[in-house]
Design an enzyme around this catalytic site. Sequence first.
Site, short mmCIF file in Angstrom:
data_model
loop_
_atom_site.label_atom_id
_atom_site.label_comp_id
_atom_site.label_asym_id
_atom_site.label_seq_id
_atom_site.Cartn_x
_atom_site.Cartn_y
_atom_site.Cartn_z
N ASP A 293 -9.26 11.54 10.13
CA ASP A 293 -9.07 11.14 8.94
C ASP A 293 -9.61 9.70 8.81
O ASP A 293 -9.24 8.81 8.21
CB ASP A 293 -7.74 11.00 8.63
CG ASP A 293 -7.65 10.89 7.10
OD1 ASP A 293 -8.60 11.32 6.31
OD2 ASP A 293 -6.38 10.50 6.52
N GLY B 236 -0.09 9.17 1.64
CA GLY B 236 0.34 10.44 1.50
C GLY B 236 1.89 10.56 1.72
O GLY B 236 2.60 11.48 1.42
N PHE B 237 2.03 9.90 2.82
CA PHE B 237 3.45 9.89 3.36
C PHE B 237 4.32 8.67 2.99
O PHE B 237 5.60 8.90 3.07
CB PHE B 237 3.40 9.86 4.86
CG PHE B 237 2.82 11.07 5.68
CD1 PHE B 237 2.86 12.31 4.90
CD2 PHE B 237 2.37 11.06 6.90
CE1 PHE B 237 2.42 13.43 5.60
CE2 PHE B 237 2.23 12.12 7.47
CZ PHE B 237 2.29 13.37 6.77
N ALA B 238 3.92 7.47 2.86
CA ALA B 238 4.65 6.26 3.07
C ALA B 238 4.42 5.24 1.97
O ALA B 238 3.12 5.32 1.39
CB ALA B 238 4.42 5.79 4.18
N LYS B 239 5.28 4.48 2.06
CA LYS B 239 5.21 3.23 1.13
C LYS B 239 4.88 1.96 2.24
O LYS B 239 5.68 2.26 3.29
CB LYS B 239 6.45 2.87 0.58
CG LYS B 239 6.60 3.18 -1.14
CD LYS B 239 5.97 2.17 -1.95
CE LYS B 239 5.20 2.86 -2.83
NZ LYS B 239 6.08 3.18 -4.05
N VAL B 240 4.17 1.36 2.15
CA VAL B 240 4.05 0.15 3.07
C VAL B 240 4.43 -1.35 2.51
O VAL B 240 3.78 -1.42 1.38
CB VAL B 240 2.72 0.09 3.80
CG1 VAL B 240 2.53 -0.85 4.69
CG2 VAL B 240 2.26 1.58 4.47
N GLY C 1 1.04 -1.18 -0.18
CA GLY C 1 -0.02 0.07 0.04
C GLY C 1 0.82 1.22 0.00
O GLY C 1 1.77 1.31 0.16
N SER C 2 0.41 2.31 -0.21
CA SER C 2 1.07 3.50 -0.19
C SER C 2 0.03 4.75 0.26
O SER C 2 -1.05 4.57 -0.22
CB SER C 2 1.77 3.82 -1.47
OG SER C 2 0.86 4.11 -2.57
P1 ADP Z 1 -0.03 7.24 4.78
O1 ADP Z 1 0.20 7.77 6.43
O2 ADP Z 1 0.90 7.58 3.96
O3 ADP Z 1 -1.37 7.73 4.29
P2 ADP Z 1 -1.03 4.76 5.54
O4 ADP Z 1 -0.80 4.51 6.92
O5 ADP Z 1 -2.48 5.24 5.25
O6 ADP Z 1 -0.02 5.65 4.91
O7 ADP Z 1 -0.91 3.53 4.70
C1 ADP Z 1 -1.19 3.22 3.09
C2 ADP Z 1 -1.67 2.27 2.95
O8 ADP Z 1 -0.90 0.84 3.27
C3 ADP Z 1 -3.00 1.73 3.53
O9 ADP Z 1 -4.16 2.43 2.93
C4 ADP Z 1 -3.13 0.39 3.37
O10 ADP Z 1 -3.62 -0.32 2.17
C5 ADP Z 1 -1.45 -0.14 3.43
N1 ADP Z 1 -1.38 -0.49 5.16
C6 ADP Z 1 -0.86 0.33 6.01
N2 ADP Z 1 -0.72 -0.10 7.12
C7 ADP Z 1 -0.87 -1.39 6.84
C8 ADP Z 1 -0.87 -2.74 7.70
N3 ADP Z 1 -0.52 -2.49 9.11
N4 ADP Z 1 -1.12 -3.76 7.38
C9 ADP Z 1 -1.47 -3.78 6.14
N5 ADP Z 1 -1.51 -2.98 5.16
C10 ADP Z 1 -1.45 -1.64 5.49
#
Ligand code: ADP
Length: 672
Positions: free
Chosen positions: A134, A23-27, A20-21
């Site tokens: 949010d 606004g801030f991050a790649k996950v 996932g990704s």
């Molecule tokens: P940002 O802070 O950059 O908006 P998020 O924390 O919303 O990033 O994470 C971006 C995306 O990554 C999420 O919408 C989700 O699809 C995936 N993701 C984030 N955390 C997890 C997690 N703990 N387990 C599985 N997928 C995750």
Amino acid sequence: MPADNTSELLKHYEVYETIGSGGFAKVKLGRHLLTGEKVAIKIMEKKDLGDDLPRVKIEIEAMKNLSHQHVCRLYHVIETSSKIYMVLEYCPGGELFDYIIAKDRLSEEETRVFFRQIVSALAYVHSQGYAHRDLKPENLLIDEDHNLKLIDFGLCAKPKGGMGYELLTCCGSPAYAAPELIQGKAYIGSEADVWSMGVLLYALLCGFLPFDDDNCMVLYRKITRGTYSHPHWLSPGSILLMNQMMQVDPKRRLTVKQLLDHPWVLKGYSTPVEWHSKHPLGHIDDDCITEMAVAFKQSRQRTIKIVSEWKYDHMTATYLLLLAKKRQGRPVRLRAERPVLDSTYSPLQDIQLKKSLRFSEDDDGVHPVVLGSVVFPLDCCDDENSWTPLTPKNTHTTNTPRMILTSETSENRWYDLGQSPIIERGKPCPQKPERRERTRENKENLSVNSSDRDVFALPAPRTPMSSRKATRSNRTVATTPNNNIINTSSDTNRGAASASKEMSRRREMDQQQGELDMLAFSPERRSRSLDLAGCQVDSGQKRKGGKVFGSLERGLDKVITMLTPSKKRGPRDGPRKIKAQYNVTLTSHTNAEQVLNQILSILPEKNVDFIQKGYTLKCRTQSDFGKVTMQFELEVCLLHKPEVVGIRRQRLKGDAWVYKHLVEDILSTSSI
Ligand code: ADP
């Protein structure tokens, strides 16, 4: 602070594909070595965070203070000079949003199950003094037990004066924002969260939003009026509850406390929502301590002392992951003995560990390098790399519109911080504003003062190495403004531009890397969705084998050994066979090739660029300015029961509702 490399992360985790990704991050998906547990690793590049760096601190501090059955748990924080890694509880079920759209909408009974969990999470979060700000179905993830976990506390506020303290910063996603936020009024965080929960409830029950419009001004007018349609399937009880939550006057809105035992929430249940934490902070579990004491060869007292410091280092992570295993009824066992994690840790141990990790200690952590026999790129932007150069612009993309309302201006103007500076009256809403509101606009988190900034050192200035990284990222761009198809087949690529020997070598390597990005990671990506439905994952798809390959950044002449995924595992001869699951659309066809061709012919019409890898299409859309606005995958696969062709969908980036409409459009136009 560790140097600018990935060694601290790789000492403890295997890192797999992007899941996932935002606004801030790649996950990325990861695995904690000692416990063998899967984790989600949120990776943030400091240079891309800029003014938002303190927001990450807010998110980390909030998550350290929150431990609840419906809030995603933070395990470990690693900061290097260029990156911040947050290791989180992994939620394999994906976003609630995807679940809703897969089912069109949820029944009142199923909605109630989820809604009770949302109320539980929010009651707890508010009790700890935080407003989330949010709330939306993209920020609620489904865990392996089909329970919800709240994520993304990057916009949360903890007003020093408590939850009754008025906030000023307007943030979040427009469609879920309360009228008082839209109007730029001071607001109470918990009241605004209740409005967003009302919007969320509507989305669960209806499968679409109560307030929606491409034009921002029209959208804001709808929100401030607070009127929305009541589809015929809504029960009077549901309509009443939503009406009580989406009250334009925040003082007339229900409170979270009232939601706990609201008649609609109670229906079919004998008890109000349990919102107290089942896993309170600070609890020390004997079994986990014993196991850690044995594994780290230190006394129980010392282990308790170290764990009780809650440093969110490897000790915290190991303890919390062991505890998670225990709660699931699995043995409280660490995988292997390993040395005490302290300053006596030797480089030799490091090398041995990294052999088992199959990662290299690379200086910026973005190069695929080999240790042992397997290569994995650990690039926090690897998905983009296969498309476009890594530039600041596409590292700022966000999943959903974020906004700020400047309270300084006399007129209330919505600022899209990513694209155009001001959204003017009558202009369409931007689909992807790129950044959250800047920290300096956020006056609520008074606990964050200038000295807090020191906690996170600023990123190093751009170096020649980072420029080379950008060059490297450019590697597989093979599209033209008018041509949507990015053909990555080796013949096409080689034939297209083999002006020099070096260029051709580079291309071959890049292409192999592209295959690796896609194929080496695909079993894990598959397992993410397949785990849920108990689908078969071909165990033969593990990473094995060896091939000659070079690391571009380390010099083209440096040859290293690695696997050949394409020879060992693919490209597949046929589509994968999977069981029906919620992110798979069933067709009435039995011929996968035909379905694939239909989709292939539609994508250019819909202005979707794509890379084809066997039966998987890595898709993306771009704005007129070339910014990647959406990324998703479509995979044609075969289902067992019924024996028909299915299309697995996965959104990686971009606004969730825009994605929904686009994929629906593609699939319906393809008449499949
Ligand atoms: P940002 O802070 O950059 O908006 P998020 O924390 O919303 O990033 O994470 C971006 C995306 O990554 C999420 O919408 C989700 O699809 C995936 N993701 C984030 N955390 C997890 C997690 N703990 N387990 C599985 N997928 C995750």
